[in-house]
Scaffold this motif. Structure first.
Motif, mmCIF file in Angstrom:
data_model
loop_
_atom_site.group_PDB
_atom_site.id
_atom_site.type_symbol
_atom_site.label_atom_id
_atom_site.label_comp_id
_atom_site.label_asym_id
_atom_site.label_seq_id
_atom_site.Cartn_x
_atom_site.Cartn_y
_atom_site.Cartn_z
ATOM 1 N N PHE A 177 0.844 -1.284 0.423
ATOM 2 C CA PHE A 177 -0.175 0.310 -0.010
ATOM 3 C C PHE A 177 0.571 1.486 -0.142
ATOM 4 O O PHE A 177 1.068 2.183 -0.864
ATOM 5 C CB PHE A 177 -1.109 -0.259 1.427
ATOM 6 N N GLY A 178 2.141 0.767 0.404
ATOM 7 C CA GLY A 178 2.543 2.238 0.895
ATOM 8 C C GLY A 178 3.697 2.645 -0.477
ATOM 9 O O GLY A 178 3.595 3.906 -0.861
ATOM 10 N N LEU A 179 4.143 1.910 -1.858
ATOM 11 C CA LEU A 179 4.130 1.872 -3.094
ATOM 12 C C LEU A 179 2.872 2.099 -3.385
ATOM 13 O O LEU A 179 3.522 3.263 -4.664
ATOM 14 C CB LEU A 179 4.875 0.526 -2.995
ATOM 15 N N VAL A 180 1.962 1.930 -3.568
ATOM 16 C CA VAL A 180 0.666 2.712 -4.115
ATOM 17 C C VAL A 180 0.751 3.827 -3.959
ATOM 18 O O VAL A 180 0.736 5.003 -4.651
ATOM 19 C CB VAL A 180 -0.269 1.744 -4.140
ATOM 20 N N CYS A 181 1.023 4.161 -3.079
ATOM 21 C CA CYS A 181 1.007 5.865 -2.239
ATOM 22 C C CYS A 181 2.108 6.461 -2.970
ATOM 23 O O CYS A 181 1.474 7.789 -3.303
ATOM 24 C CB CYS A 181 0.699 5.651 -1.150
ATOM 25 N N SER A 182 3.091 5.898 -2.944
ATOM 26 C CA SER A 182 4.042 6.274 -3.564
ATOM 27 C C SER A 182 4.044 7.636 -4.707
ATOM 28 O O SER A 182 4.754 8.803 -5.429
ATOM 29 C CB SER A 182 5.613 6.366 -3.397
ATOM 30 N N VAL A 183 3.438 6.307 -5.685
ATOM 31 C CA VAL A 183 2.703 6.648 -6.946
ATOM 32 C C VAL A 183 2.268 7.511 -7.083
ATOM 33 O O VAL A 183 2.399 8.203 -8.040
ATOM 34 C CB VAL A 183 2.723 5.030 -8.126
ATOM 35 N N LEU A 184 1.032 7.069 -6.642
ATOM 36 C CA LEU A 184 0.203 8.531 -5.975
ATOM 37 C C LEU A 184 0.341 9.488 -6.320
ATOM 38 O O LEU A 184 0.253 10.610 -7.008
ATOM 39 C CB LEU A 184 -0.817 8.500 -5.555
ATOM 40 N N ILE A 185 1.439 9.743 -5.386
ATOM 41 C CA ILE A 185 2.276 11.173 -4.515
ATOM 42 C C ILE A 185 2.584 11.524 -5.907
ATOM 43 O O ILE A 185 2.852 12.897 -5.466
ATOM 44 C CB ILE A 185 2.783 10.589 -3.800
ATOM 45 N N TYR A 186 3.393 10.779 -6.194
ATOM 46 C CA TYR A 186 4.236 11.154 -7.789
ATOM 47 C C TYR A 186 3.391 12.053 -8.532
ATOM 48 O O TYR A 186 3.351 12.895 -9.169
ATOM 49 C CB TYR A 186 5.092 10.050 -8.361
ATOM 50 N N LEU A 187 2.028 10.734 -8.884
ATOM 51 C CA LEU A 187 1.187 11.732 -10.147
ATOM 52 C C LEU A 187 1.048 12.874 -9.642
ATOM 53 O O LEU A 187 0.836 13.775 -10.599
ATOM 54 C CB LEU A 187 0.591 10.408 -10.101
ATOM 55 N N ALA A 188 0.837 13.088 -8.712
ATOM 56 C CA ALA A 188 -0.200 14.065 -7.845
ATOM 57 C C ALA A 188 0.835 14.920 -8.091
ATOM 58 O O ALA A 188 -0.038 16.200 -7.569
ATOM 59 C CB ALA A 188 -0.146 14.337 -6.410
ATOM 60 N N THR A 189 2.104 15.127 -8.191
ATOM 61 C CA THR A 189 3.134 16.180 -8.304
ATOM 62 C C THR A 189 2.850 17.113 -9.790
ATOM 63 O O THR A 189 3.508 18.022 -9.901
ATOM 64 C CB THR A 189 4.351 15.674 -7.838
ATOM 65 N N LYS A 190 2.078 16.188 -10.562
ATOM 66 C CA LYS A 190 2.000 16.563 -12.693
ATOM 67 C C LYS A 190 1.312 17.588 -12.748
ATOM 68 O O LYS A 190 -0.017 17.563 -11.489
ATOM 69 C CB LYS A 190 1.734 15.468 -13.342
ATOM 70 N N PHE A 208 -9.554 1.324 -3.419
ATOM 71 C CA PHE A 208 -9.548 0.737 -3.870
ATOM 72 C C PHE A 208 -8.140 -0.338 -3.520
ATOM 73 O O PHE A 208 -8.494 -1.312 -2.896
ATOM 74 C CB PHE A 208 -9.677 0.066 -5.899
ATOM 75 N N ALA A 209 -7.310 0.295 -3.709
ATOM 76 C CA ALA A 209 -5.587 -0.026 -2.928
ATOM 77 C C ALA A 209 -5.888 -0.548 -1.546
ATOM 78 O O ALA A 209 -5.387 -1.683 -1.020
ATOM 79 C CB ALA A 209 -4.684 0.882 -3.574
ATOM 80 N N SER A 210 -6.106 0.641 -0.657
ATOM 81 C CA SER A 210 -6.368 0.231 0.782
ATOM 82 C C SER A 210 -7.140 -1.551 0.780
ATOM 83 O O SER A 210 -6.968 -1.915 1.990
ATOM 84 C CB SER A 210 -6.872 1.178 1.594
ATOM 85 N N THR A 211 -8.123 -1.528 0.254
ATOM 86 C CA THR A 211 -9.007 -3.116 0.942
ATOM 87 C C THR A 211 -8.408 -3.281 0.256
ATOM 88 O O THR A 211 -8.912 -4.736 0.757
ATOM 89 C CB THR A 211 -10.540 -2.433 -0.300
ATOM 90 N N MET A 212 -7.628 -4.000 -0.646
ATOM 91 C CA MET A 212 -7.468 -5.151 -1.663
ATOM 92 C C MET A 212 -6.161 -5.701 -1.322
ATOM 93 O O MET A 212 -5.429 -6.506 -1.457
ATOM 94 C CB MET A 212 -6.799 -4.448 -3.015
ATOM 95 N N PHE A 213 -5.039 -4.701 -0.770
ATOM 96 C CA PHE A 213 -4.131 -4.432 0.239
ATOM 97 C C PHE A 213 -3.774 -4.748 1.633
ATOM 98 O O PHE A 213 -2.718 -5.747 2.130
ATOM 99 C CB PHE A 213 -2.578 -4.581 -0.341
ATOM 100 N N LEU A 214 -4.504 -3.870 2.364
ATOM 101 C CA LEU A 214 -4.630 -4.299 4.182
ATOM 102 C C LEU A 214 -5.183 -5.286 4.530
ATOM 103 O O LEU A 214 -5.950 -5.369 3.999
ATOM 104 C CB LEU A 214 -4.525 -2.615 4.004
#
Length: 244
Positions: A177-190, A208-214
Motif C-alpha cells: 500500500f505504501g508503494l501504491v501511495c508513493s506512485v499516487l503522490i508522484y502523479l499528484a505532483t504532475k 481500492f488499493a487499501s481494500t485489496m492490500f491492507l
C-alpha cells in the motif's frame, strides 16, 4: 463486472449504510471535501476532512492525499488558513461532549489506539486481527499456501509471517500500500493532476488499493473507491483522460 455486481448487492449496501456503521456519513464528508476541492472552496474542503476523520479513522488515508492535493493547488499560506478553519470546526463539534464532562484526551487516545491497532504488530487483538474478514482482498490467496482452508483462509491472523518472504501479512500489506501511495503522490505532483476529475481518480485508486492490500479490511470498503470513481466519470475531461 463481477466486482460491481458484488458491490451493488443489497446486502452490501445494507451493511454499509444501515447496519451500525458510519460509512455513509464518512463517504458524505469525503465527497463534500472533493467537491470543495474541485470548486475552489478551500476552507470547506478542510472542514469536511476534519469532520470525516471525526466520523471514522478510515478517513486518514484519503485525508492525507487530499491534503497534499490541496497544498499543490492552493499553496502553503491558504492551506494554513484551511487547517485553522478545519480545527476550529472540530473544536466546535466536540465542545458539547467536553461541556458535558467528557475528556478530550479520551477522543485523542482512542483515535491513536485505532491507528496503532490497524498499523502495528504491538496493538493486535487475536480475534480481530484477520487478513480479511470476508475474503475480498489478496491475502486469503496466500494463506492457502500456509495450510489454511475454507473460512480459516480469511480469518488467518495478520500478525503471522506469510509463507514467501517471512514478514507478517500486516507488514506486507502496508509495504504494498505504501508503494501504491508513493506512485499516487508522484502523479499528484504532475501538472495534469490539477485537471477536473484527476483528484477523484487518484483517491479512487488509493481506496481500492487499501481494500485489496491492507489487512482487516472488508468488502464494504470498496464502496469508497467506487464513490470516487463515479464522481470522476462525471467531471473528467480530455486532459484528465490523457493523465490517466
Amino acid at each position: 463486472l463481477l466486482m460491481l455486481g458484488f458491490l451493488l448487492n443489497p446486502l452490501i449496501i445494507y451493511d454499509a449504510a444501515v447496519w451500525g456503521h458510519q460509512d455513509a456519513f464518512l463517504i458524505l464528508f469525503l465527497l463534500l471535501s472533493l467537491w470543495a476541492y474541485e470548486s475552489n472552496h478551500l476552507k470547506t474542503s478542510f472542514v469536511s476532512i476534519v469532520l470525516a476523520i471525526m466520523v471514522k479513522s478510515t478517513a486518514f488515508a484519503p485525508a492525507a492525499l487530499m491534503g497534499f492535493l490541496l497544498l499543490r493547488k492552493f499553496g502553503i499560506r491558504k492551506v494554513i488558513d484551511g487547517i485553522v478553519a478545519g480545527l476550529t470546526t472540530g473544536i466546535v463539534v466536540i465542545f458539547p461532549f467536553i461541556a458535558s464532562g467528557g475528556s478530550p484526551s479520551m477522543l485523542i487516545s482512542s483515535t491513536i489506539f485505532r491507528v496503532f491497532q490497524f498499523g502495528t504488530l504491538t496493538f493486535q487483538y487475536p480475534r480481530s486481527a484477520a487478513v480479511s474478514p470476508d475474503g475480498y482482498n489478496i491475502w486469503p490467496l496466500f494463506t492457502y499456501f500456509a495450510g489454511a482452508r475454507s473460512r480459516d483462509r480469511m480469518w488467518y491472523p495478520d500478525y503471522v509471517s506469510e509463507p514467501f518472504f517471512g514478514i507478517s501479512y500486516l507488514l506486507a500489506g502496508e509495504i504494498i500500500f505504501g508503494l501504491v501511495c508513493s506512485v499516487l503522490i508522484y502523479l499528484a505532483t504532475k501538472k495534469a493532476s490539477k485537471s477536473p476529475g484527476s483528484a477523484a481518480v487518484l483517491l479512487s485508486v488509493m481506496m481500492f488499493a487499501s481494500t485489496m492490500f491492507l489487512t482487516k479490511t472488508t468488502a464494504r470498503y470498496l464502496v469508497f473507491g467506487l464513490a470516487y470513481l463515479f464522481v470522476s466519470c462525471n467531471i473528467i475531461n480530455r486532459r484528465t483522460k490523457r493523465f490517466i
